[in-house]
Design an enzyme around this catalytic site. Sequence first.
Site: not given
Ligand code: THU
Length: 143
Positions: A52, A55-56, A65, A96
């Site tokens: 992941n 960003n500000a 993903e 998500c």
């Molecule tokens: N996030 C992911 O990268 N993948 C997921 O399956 C769930 C959530 C990230 C988004 C955000 O940067 C952080 O987790 C908290 O929600």
Amino acid sequence: MPIEPANLSEALREQLWAVARVAHARAYAPYSRFAVGAAIVDEHGAVHAGCNVENAAYPLGTCAEAGALSALVLAGARQARGVVVVGTGGSWITPCGGCRQKLREFGQPDMPIFSATLQALGPVHSLDALLPQSFGPSHLPNR
Ligand code: THU
């Protein structure tokens, strides 16, 4: 009944988990402090990683993903055959809602999606179990 996940060899599961752990270590998550790493195996057996990137301007952050899917497409692949997602802390996470649909573009309903932590590889769900009755490329007339 949801479609059962396709089988991945133990060696491939372990490889995906290891790659996802490395990606997790590279996550940019200064706002949520919730690092995520993902690894996806393609139709050629190549493994692609993503983390992941926050960003500000909060809504512009991207999920692990999505990054792994971008790497898969950039490598010339067009199919996702299995996914491992490593979250932060002790509980299993699944992609998500938005990422489930993004995975649907390149994965079949029986694609296995493993939840993991840094300590353990956890349960597996099929894409269909996470996104039932889904809308995909084959629903469009020009595909
Ligand atoms: N996030 C992911 O990268 N993948 C997921 O399956 C769930 C959530 C990230 C988004 C955000 O940067 C952080 O987790 C908290 O929600």
